[in-house]
Design a protein around this motif. Structure first.
Motif, PDB file in Angstrom:
ATOM      1  N   TRP A  33       0.847  -1.185   0.000  1.00  0.00           N
ATOM      2  CA  TRP A  33       0.000   0.000   0.000  1.00  0.00           C
ATOM      3  C   TRP A  33       0.885   1.239   0.000  1.00  0.00           C
ATOM      4  O   TRP A  33       1.858   1.310   0.756  1.00  0.00           O
ATOM      5  N   PHE A  34       0.488   2.203  -0.815  1.00  0.00           N
ATOM      6  CA  PHE A  34       1.146   3.503  -0.864  1.00  0.00           C
ATOM      7  C   PHE A  34       0.077   4.570  -0.649  1.00  0.00           C
ATOM      8  O   PHE A  34      -1.108   4.326  -0.855  1.00  0.00           O
ATOM      9  N   ARG A  35       0.519   5.749  -0.246  1.00  0.00           N
ATOM     10  CA  ARG A  35      -0.430   6.851  -0.095  1.00  0.00           C
ATOM     11  C   ARG A  35       0.214   8.146  -0.553  1.00  0.00           C
ATOM     12  O   ARG A  35       1.433   8.286  -0.543  1.00  0.00           O
ATOM     13  N   GLN A  36      -0.662   9.066  -0.927  1.00  0.00           N
ATOM     14  CA  GLN A  36      -0.193  10.382  -1.354  1.00  0.00           C
ATOM     15  C   GLN A  36      -1.156  11.443  -0.871  1.00  0.00           C
ATOM     16  O   GLN A  36      -2.351  11.392  -1.186  1.00  0.00           O
ATOM     17  N   ALA A  37      -0.631  12.391  -0.130  1.00  0.00           N
ATOM     18  CA  ALA A  37      -1.412  13.530   0.323  1.00  0.00           C
ATOM     19  C   ALA A  37      -1.176  14.686  -0.641  1.00  0.00           C
ATOM     20  O   ALA A  37      -0.132  14.743  -1.294  1.00  0.00           O
ATOM     21  N   PRO A  38      -2.118  15.618  -0.731  1.00  0.00           N
ATOM     22  CA  PRO A  38      -1.945  16.766  -1.637  1.00  0.00           C
ATOM     23  C   PRO A  38      -0.650  17.508  -1.350  1.00  0.00           C
ATOM     24  O   PRO A  38      -0.351  17.837  -0.204  1.00  0.00           O
ATOM     25  N   GLY A  39       0.121  17.739  -2.390  1.00  0.00           N
ATOM     26  CA  GLY A  39       1.355  18.490  -2.246  1.00  0.00           C
ATOM     27  C   GLY A  39       2.515  17.698  -1.693  1.00  0.00           C
ATOM     28  O   GLY A  39       3.596  18.251  -1.474  1.00  0.00           O
ATOM     29  N   LEU A  75      -6.008  -8.058  -0.849  1.00  0.00           N
ATOM     30  CA  LEU A  75      -5.043  -7.416   0.039  1.00  0.00           C
ATOM     31  C   LEU A  75      -5.808  -6.458   0.945  1.00  0.00           C
ATOM     32  O   LEU A  75      -6.669  -5.713   0.463  1.00  0.00           O
ATOM     33  N   TYR A  76      -5.478  -6.480   2.235  1.00  0.00           N
ATOM     34  CA  TYR A  76      -6.164  -5.610   3.186  1.00  0.00           C
ATOM     35  C   TYR A  76      -5.168  -4.663   3.865  1.00  0.00           C
ATOM     36  O   TYR A  76      -3.985  -4.966   3.989  1.00  0.00           O
ATOM     37  N   LEU A  77      -5.716  -3.558   4.329  1.00  0.00           N
ATOM     38  CA  LEU A  77      -4.968  -2.668   5.200  1.00  0.00           C
ATOM     39  C   LEU A  77      -5.925  -2.223   6.306  1.00  0.00           C
ATOM     40  O   LEU A  77      -6.828  -1.428   6.052  1.00  0.00           O
ATOM     41  N   TYR A  91      -3.203   3.749  -2.492  1.00  0.00           N
ATOM     42  CA  TYR A  91      -3.099   2.895  -3.670  1.00  0.00           C
ATOM     43  C   TYR A  91      -2.499   1.544  -3.291  1.00  0.00           C
ATOM     44  O   TYR A  91      -1.638   1.477  -2.428  1.00  0.00           O
ATOM     45  N   CYS A  92      -2.953   0.515  -3.961  1.00  0.00           N
ATOM     46  CA  CYS A  92      -2.257  -0.754  -3.811  1.00  0.00           C
ATOM     47  C   CYS A  92      -1.429  -1.002  -5.076  1.00  0.00           C
ATOM     48  O   CYS A  92      -1.762  -0.513  -6.160  1.00  0.00           O
ATOM     49  N   ALA A  93      -0.361  -1.712  -4.890  1.00  0.00           N
ATOM     50  CA  ALA A  93       0.528  -2.067  -5.995  1.00  0.00           C
ATOM     51  C   ALA A  93       0.941  -3.519  -5.818  1.00  0.00           C
ATOM     52  O   ALA A  93       0.998  -4.018  -4.691  1.00  0.00           O
ATOM     53  N   GLY A 112      -3.426   0.092  -8.542  1.00  0.00           N
ATOM     54  CA  GLY A 112      -4.841   0.390  -8.602  1.00  0.00           C
ATOM     55  C   GLY A 112      -5.082   1.869  -8.795  1.00  0.00           C
ATOM     56  O   GLY A 112      -4.138   2.661  -8.888  1.00  0.00           O
ATOM     57  N   GLN A 113      -6.349   2.241  -8.828  1.00  0.00           N
ATOM     58  CA  GLN A 113      -6.729   3.639  -9.061  1.00  0.00           C
ATOM     59  C   GLN A 113      -6.765   4.450  -7.779  1.00  0.00           C
ATOM     60  O   GLN A 113      -6.752   5.684  -7.821  1.00  0.00           O
ATOM     61  N   GLY A 114      -6.835   3.789  -6.663  1.00  0.00           N
ATOM     62  CA  GLY A 114      -6.788   4.504  -5.399  1.00  0.00           C
ATOM     63  C   GLY A 114      -8.134   4.639  -4.713  1.00  0.00           C
ATOM     64  O   GLY A 114      -9.188   4.584  -5.354  1.00  0.00           O
ATOM     65  N   THR A 115      -8.079   4.824  -3.405  1.00  0.00           N
ATOM     66  CA  THR A 115      -9.268   5.085  -2.605  1.00  0.00           C
ATOM     67  C   THR A 115      -8.903   6.168  -1.595  1.00  0.00           C
ATOM     68  O   THR A 115      -7.836   6.140  -0.998  1.00  0.00           O
ATOM     69  N   GLN A 116      -9.795   7.135  -1.436  1.00  0.00           N
ATOM     70  CA  GLN A 116      -9.497   8.316  -0.629  1.00  0.00           C
ATOM     71  C   GLN A 116      -9.782   8.070   0.847  1.00  0.00           C
ATOM     72  O   GLN A 116     -10.835   7.538   1.212  1.00  0.00           O
ATOM     73  N   VAL A 117      -8.842   8.495   1.667  1.00  0.00           N
ATOM     74  CA  VAL A 117      -9.000   8.442   3.122  1.00  0.00           C
ATOM     75  C   VAL A 117      -8.869   9.857   3.662  1.00  0.00           C
ATOM     76  O   VAL A 117      -7.893  10.545   3.365  1.00  0.00           O
ATOM     77  N   THR A 118      -9.870  10.282   4.422  1.00  0.00           N
ATOM     78  CA  THR A 118      -9.848  11.608   5.026  1.00  0.00           C
ATOM     79  C   THR A 118     -10.077  11.466   6.520  1.00  0.00           C
ATOM     80  O   THR A 118     -11.092  10.906   6.944  1.00  0.00           O
TER      81      THR A 118
END
Length: 121
Positions: A33-39, A75-77, A91-93, A112-118
């Motif tokens: 799992w990877f993640r990306q925050a704005p900026g 795959l779970y997180l 994102y998962c890879a 994958g295309q990603g899923t948003q977490v806030t």
């Protein structure tokens, strides 16, 4: 070709939990799992190989758990005690081959295309 589809993202308050899922269309050996925050740059969060060996970013150790259902190819997180700084697109890879380090995103052939977490404070 392996297709990955994530789900499970959403909005929660700090201290809450979410479980992300990533369904694969075929066999995978290495997953992460990877993640990306704005900026911010994308960062590795957690990875797992076919033997069940796991690795985590220091920022999520003790709070996140990565797991994999090999029979269902999911795959779970599991994310507990979420913090506002955990917000971002997750994102998962995956790769059908062994790859190390698991949290180095470069070279993963399937994403994958990603899923948003806030996470709100």
């Amino acid at each position: 070709q392996v297709q990955l589809v994530e789900s499970g993202g959403g909005s929660v308050q700090a201290g809450g939990s979410l479980r992300l899922s990533c369904v694969a269309s075929g066999y995978t050996y290495s997953s992460a799992w990877f993640r990306q925050a704005p900026g911010k740059e994308r960062e590795g969060v957690a990875g797992i190989d076919a033997d069940g060996a796991t690795t985590y970013a220091d920022s999520v150790k003790g709070r996140f758990t990565i797991s994999k259902d090999n029979a269902k190819k999911i795959l779970y997180l599991q994310m507990n005690n979420l913090k506002p700084e955990d917000s971002g697109m997750y994102y998962c890879a995956a790769d059908t081959r062994a790859r190390y380090p698991l949290l180095r995103e470069y070279g993963y052939p399937y994403r994958g295309q990603g899923t948003q977490v806030t996470v709100s404070s």
